[in-house]
Motif scaffolding. Structure first.
Motif, PDB file in Angstrom:
ATOM      1  N   SER A  38      -6.710  -1.157 -14.163  1.00  0.00           N
ATOM      2  CA  SER A  38      -5.061  -1.060 -13.437  1.00  0.00           C
ATOM      3  C   SER A  38      -4.352  -1.548 -14.286  1.00  0.00           C
ATOM      4  CB  SER A  38      -5.381  -2.575 -12.420  1.00  0.00           C
ATOM      5  OG  SER A  38      -5.712  -2.236 -11.673  1.00  0.00           O
ATOM      6  N   ALA A  39      -4.636  -2.283 -15.328  1.00  0.00           N
ATOM      7  CA  ALA A  39      -3.999  -3.038 -17.047  1.00  0.00           C
ATOM      8  C   ALA A  39      -3.627  -1.600 -17.718  1.00  0.00           C
ATOM      9  CB  ALA A  39      -4.532  -3.612 -17.592  1.00  0.00           C
ATOM     10  N   LYS A  40      -4.660  -0.896 -17.455  1.00  0.00           N
ATOM     11  CA  LYS A  40      -3.819   0.894 -18.470  1.00  0.00           C
ATOM     12  C   LYS A  40      -3.318   1.522 -17.855  1.00  0.00           C
ATOM     13  CE  LYS A  40      -6.394   4.130 -20.650  1.00  0.00           C
ATOM     14  NZ  LYS A  40      -6.093   5.890 -20.249  1.00  0.00           N
ATOM     15  N   LEU A  41      -3.895   1.587 -16.310  1.00  0.00           N
ATOM     16  CA  LEU A  41      -2.653   2.203 -15.609  1.00  0.00           C
ATOM     17  C   LEU A  41      -1.425   1.172 -15.352  1.00  0.00           C
ATOM     18  CD1 LEU A  41      -4.797   2.943 -11.898  1.00  0.00           C
ATOM     19  CD2 LEU A  41      -4.286   5.375 -13.952  1.00  0.00           C
ATOM     20  N   ALA A  42      -0.389   0.481 -15.545  1.00  0.00           N
ATOM     21  CA  ALA A  42      -0.198  -0.462 -15.662  1.00  0.00           C
ATOM     22  C   ALA A  42       0.782   0.056 -16.425  1.00  0.00           C
ATOM     23  CB  ALA A  42       0.095  -1.993 -15.018  1.00  0.00           C
ATOM     24  N   ARG A  56       0.824  -0.606   0.289  1.00  0.00           N
ATOM     25  CA  ARG A  56      -0.010   0.122   0.045  1.00  0.00           C
ATOM     26  C   ARG A  56       0.894   1.135  -0.075  1.00  0.00           C
ATOM     27  NH1 ARG A  56      -0.964  -2.726   4.739  1.00  0.00           N
ATOM     28  NH2 ARG A  56      -0.825  -1.272   6.220  1.00  0.00           N
ATOM     29  N   PHE A  57       0.092   2.096  -0.186  1.00  0.00           N
ATOM     30  CA  PHE A  57       0.894   3.665  -0.162  1.00  0.00           C
ATOM     31  C   PHE A  57       1.810   3.860   1.015  1.00  0.00           C
ATOM     32  CE2 PHE A  57      -1.322   4.012  -4.157  1.00  0.00           C
ATOM     33  CZ  PHE A  57      -0.741   4.094  -5.126  1.00  0.00           C
ATOM     34  N   ASP A  58       1.071   3.750   2.166  1.00  0.00           N
ATOM     35  CA  ASP A  58       1.094   4.031   3.472  1.00  0.00           C
ATOM     36  C   ASP A  58       2.583   3.299   3.943  1.00  0.00           C
ATOM     37  OD1 ASP A  58      -0.579   2.033   3.069  1.00  0.00           O
ATOM     38  OD2 ASP A  58      -1.079   3.149   5.500  1.00  0.00           O
ATOM     39  N   GLU A 103      -1.185  -2.957  -4.064  1.00  0.00           N
ATOM     40  CA  GLU A 103      -2.224  -4.298  -4.553  1.00  0.00           C
ATOM     41  C   GLU A 103      -3.459  -2.421  -3.740  1.00  0.00           C
ATOM     42  OE1 GLU A 103      -4.358  -8.275  -2.354  1.00  0.00           O
ATOM     43  OE2 GLU A 103      -3.073  -6.799  -1.635  1.00  0.00           O
ATOM     44  N   GLU A 104      -3.579  -1.256  -4.824  1.00  0.00           N
ATOM     45  CA  GLU A 104      -4.620  -0.427  -4.245  1.00  0.00           C
ATOM     46  C   GLU A 104      -5.594  -0.380  -5.754  1.00  0.00           C
ATOM     47  OE1 GLU A 104      -4.899   1.481  -1.493  1.00  0.00           O
ATOM     48  OE2 GLU A 104      -2.596   1.716  -1.386  1.00  0.00           O
ATOM     49  N   GLU A 105      -6.853   0.147  -4.876  1.00  0.00           N
ATOM     50  CA  GLU A 105      -7.527   0.368  -5.892  1.00  0.00           C
ATOM     51  C   GLU A 105      -7.878   1.452  -7.091  1.00  0.00           C
ATOM     52  OE1 GLU A 105     -11.103  -1.014  -6.148  1.00  0.00           O
ATOM     53  OE2 GLU A 105      -9.952  -1.956  -4.402  1.00  0.00           O
ATOM     54  N   ALA A 106      -7.719   0.546  -8.260  1.00  0.00           N
ATOM     55  CA  ALA A 106      -7.267   1.649  -9.585  1.00  0.00           C
ATOM     56  C   ALA A 106      -7.411   3.230  -9.226  1.00  0.00           C
ATOM     57  CB  ALA A 106      -7.889   1.485 -10.942  1.00  0.00           C
ATOM     58  N   ARG A 135      -1.529   9.074  -8.264  1.00  0.00           N
ATOM     59  CA  ARG A 135      -0.062   8.707  -7.449  1.00  0.00           C
ATOM     60  C   ARG A 135       1.262   7.707  -7.806  1.00  0.00           C
ATOM     61  NH1 ARG A 135      -2.769   7.497  -1.963  1.00  0.00           N
ATOM     62  NH2 ARG A 135      -0.168   8.602  -1.383  1.00  0.00           N
ATOM     63  N   LEU A 136       0.878   7.316  -9.048  1.00  0.00           N
ATOM     64  CA  LEU A 136       2.023   5.730  -9.402  1.00  0.00           C
ATOM     65  C   LEU A 136       3.274   6.713 -10.383  1.00  0.00           C
ATOM     66  CD1 LEU A 136      -0.054   3.559 -11.758  1.00  0.00           C
ATOM     67  CD2 LEU A 136       0.657   2.861  -9.573  1.00  0.00           C
ATOM     68  N   ASP A 137       2.691   7.411 -10.331  1.00  0.00           N
ATOM     69  CA  ASP A 137       4.447   8.193 -10.732  1.00  0.00           C
ATOM     70  C   ASP A 137       5.467   8.989 -10.317  1.00  0.00           C
ATOM     71  OD1 ASP A 137       3.688   8.239 -14.085  1.00  0.00           O
ATOM     72  OD2 ASP A 137       3.700   9.948 -14.503  1.00  0.00           O
ATOM     73  N   GLU A 138       4.872   9.556  -8.831  1.00  0.00           N
ATOM     74  CA  GLU A 138       5.310   9.815  -7.810  1.00  0.00           C
ATOM     75  C   GLU A 138       6.218   9.064  -6.734  1.00  0.00           C
ATOM     76  OE1 GLU A 138       4.322  11.056  -3.426  1.00  0.00           O
ATOM     77  OE2 GLU A 138       2.349  11.099  -4.975  1.00  0.00           O
TER      78      GLU A 138
END
Length: 578
Positions: free
Chosen positions: A363-367, A270-272, A295-298, A304-307
């Motif tokens: 999630s696939a699109k985000l990845a 998780r992010f935290d 393992e987070e909701e899309a 936040r992923l780039d950060e």
């Protein structure tokens, strides 16, 4: 200047070829050498050596004993491994890092032989636990119980005896797979579960014929209990929660080092949690190298992923560049694996689609948009096929994106038609060798003999077809023991002496590759890990014997005598070295 450069080059070459180096020249003096044994490099260009030299945190040179002794200087740490074998540090290819640490702090049911034994353990814990506090434990599996006198429904007990000894405590006992929990009445009362409760989509409340909950919550039905427990824990001061997570990280890492594991691929963070692990990387307190997957909701990952994307952060101790392990389906052990046809021993069910296909697609699109690897669980053959369909569609929409190395985790049941698709799409089926032996005794009950033979745990078939062989133990689901997983990978021998799918056994070389270079490749780390090669990280495990040559029945006698991480001895003969 050219003449001087030439002379220095000649001196360097001479030293590296075995002549005594000038110890005042740091370039040709090692910080540490391993001599007196055998080196299995897992480097196809030089698979065997006698000794290895380390400089700083990297492999400096691999060669003969004389070659390496020539690099010894006054400050060199000389380690005589006395006939033992050094290999690249094991890479745990799939696990849950802080959950593993948590499992080392709660009740351990892995060795319980009956539900009554588990109830007794919980009853004892209740005496020592303040009223109202949760009691948790992990590791039980109904098919491993030798005493089953109180089994009443679908191979499971009722909660009555557990509830009778814990009237003042909510209890949550996590199945070894993590895909279900067994709870007591107090826990059900807290979440308001009754005869009319409808489970979350992708979950099942096991009930008696009269509608009363038996205590077992399959897949998504467990979520309300996990959330209730998490909410209770969240009431504690943040400093307490943070210190506890760091403690879990230390425990998980130190236990990994005891087993020769120097890198751990976590498939569900998780992010935290990453925020805290990053702090530990900054202050140098992470015990092992981590490769993390969210393992987070899309919707929560959006923006936040780039950060958070980082590679080799903190001197190569923390990498975050994957999304997983979202579970498209459940586990075979809980009848949750999503199958193309119904279960043989539960014909009413073909398993469960736990996370909606639409969420996996998001999630696939985000990845692919943010250059993240995707690693989704697909245990059953229906789930595996659905994932191939999702991956293939995303690849087709992004033909410019290559070398993605998307993975399907726990690829345990695969229809033969999907083997060539796996290779064509360059998808990595991530295996855990030990599961063939821990699950082997009951897989045929779930799938039947014919389906098991053609689709069940076909690890070597996939490798022969061209898939990258991987390995692991999925801690805390199974023992974090590379030797045990290696033994099962090459023998397929079950505890009763029989063999499960023996035609799917790996060769010794393939099994070792799967635990080192294979796992490194599956995480884009083949240039820095996975083999004892000059320039790579000096992560090494020293074993009491050679896994490539000992007889099958002696593999489990192999001991990890030393673990070296980044050129430093961090574990030796039973003790963590700080």
């Amino acid at each position: 200047m050219r003449l001087l450069s030439f002379i220095l080059s000649v001196l360097l070459i001479t030293a590296c070829q075995g002549g005594q180096p000038n110890v005042d020249t740091p370039d040709v003096t090692a910080d540490m050498v391993l001599v007196g044994g055998s080196i299995v490099t897992v480097d196809e260009s030089a698979p065997r050596a006698e000794a290895v030299a380390i400089k700083a945190d990297k492999i400096f040179k691999v060669g003969t004993d004389a070659d390496i002794r020539a690099l010894i200087g006054p400050q060199t740490e000389v380690i005589d491994i006395a006939g033992q074998t050094a290999i690249p540090g094991f890479i745990e290819g799939h696990g849950h890092y802080t959950s593993f640490g948590d499992a080392l702090m709660v009740l351990d049911f892995r060795y319980a032989e009956s539900f009554a034994e588990i109830v007794a353990m919980v009853e004892k814990a209740a005496v020592e636990t303040p009223k109202g506090e949760w009691i948790t434990g992990r590791g039980w599996h109904q098919d491993k119980w030798t005493v089953k006198d109180n089994i009443t429904i679908e191979g499971l007990p009722l909660h009555d005896s557990l509830s009778a000894v814990t009237p003042d405590h909510p209890v949550m006992l996590i199945h070894t797979s993590g895909h279900g929990v067994f709870v007591n009445q107090h826990a059900m009362d807290i979440v308001g579960l009754n005869n009319d409760t409808v489970p979350a989509e992708g979950g099942e409340i096991v009930r008696k014929s009269d509608g009363r909950a038996a205590g077992m919550m399959r897949e998504a039905a467990q979520d309300i209990f996990r959330k209730a427990y998490a909410g209770h824990q969240a009431k504690r001061p943040k400093a307490v929660s943070k210190a506890e997570l760091k403690r879990k990280a230390i425990l998980a890492g130190e236990e990994s080092l005891r087993y020769g594991i120097t890198s751990f691929q976590d498939l569900g963070t998780r992010f935290d949690e990453v925020d805290i692990l990053k702090e530990m990387a900054d202050d140098g307190t992470l015990p092992v190298r981590l490769y993390m997957a969210f393992e987070e909701e899309a919707a929560d990952m959006e923006g936040r992923l780039d950060e958070y994307r980082m590679i080799g952060y903190g001197d190569n101790f923390l990498t975050v560049r994957a999304i997983g392990e979202k579970v498209l389906d459940g586990a075979l052990g809980t009848h949750g694996g999503w199958l193309l046809e119904p279960y043989t021993d539960m014909p009413r069910s073909s398993g469960l689609n736990v996370v909606p296909v639409s969420e996996i697609k998001a999630s696939a699109k985000l990845a692919i948009d943010h250059d993240y690897q995707l690693a989704i669980q697909g245990i059953g053959d229906r789930a595996y096929r659905e994932l191939l369909d999702i991956y293939e569609a995303e690849f087709a929409r992004n033909p410019d994106k290559t070398d993605l190395r998307w993975r399907i985790e726990h690829a345990q049941v695969i229809h033969p038609d999907d083997i060539p698709r796996t290779i064509e799409l360059d998808v990595i089926p991530a295996f855990q060798g030990i599961f063939a032996c821990s699950d082997g005794p009951w897989v045929k009950d779930r799938l039947g003999e014919k389906r098991t033979y053609e689709r069940g745990y076909i690890f070597n078939t996939l490798a022969e077809a061209g898939a990258v062989p991987t390995n692991g133990t999925d801690p805390p689901v199974d023992e974090i023991d590379p030797i045990g997983s290696f033994a099962c990978s090459v023998t397929r021998k079950l505890p009763d002496g029989s063999y499960f799918q023996p035609q799917e056994a790996y060769s010794r070389e393939r099994a070792l590759y799967s635990y080192t270079m294979g796992n490194a490749y599956a995480a884009f780390e083949e240039d820095s890990k996975g083999s004892i090669t000059p320039g790579k990280l000096a992560d090494i495990a020293v074993l009491s014997q050679d896994l490539l040559t000992v007889p099958d029945d002696a593999i489990m006698d192999t001991k990890i005598t030393m673990t070296i991480l980044g050129g430093k001895v961090v574990y030796k003969n039973g003790d963590i070295v700080r």
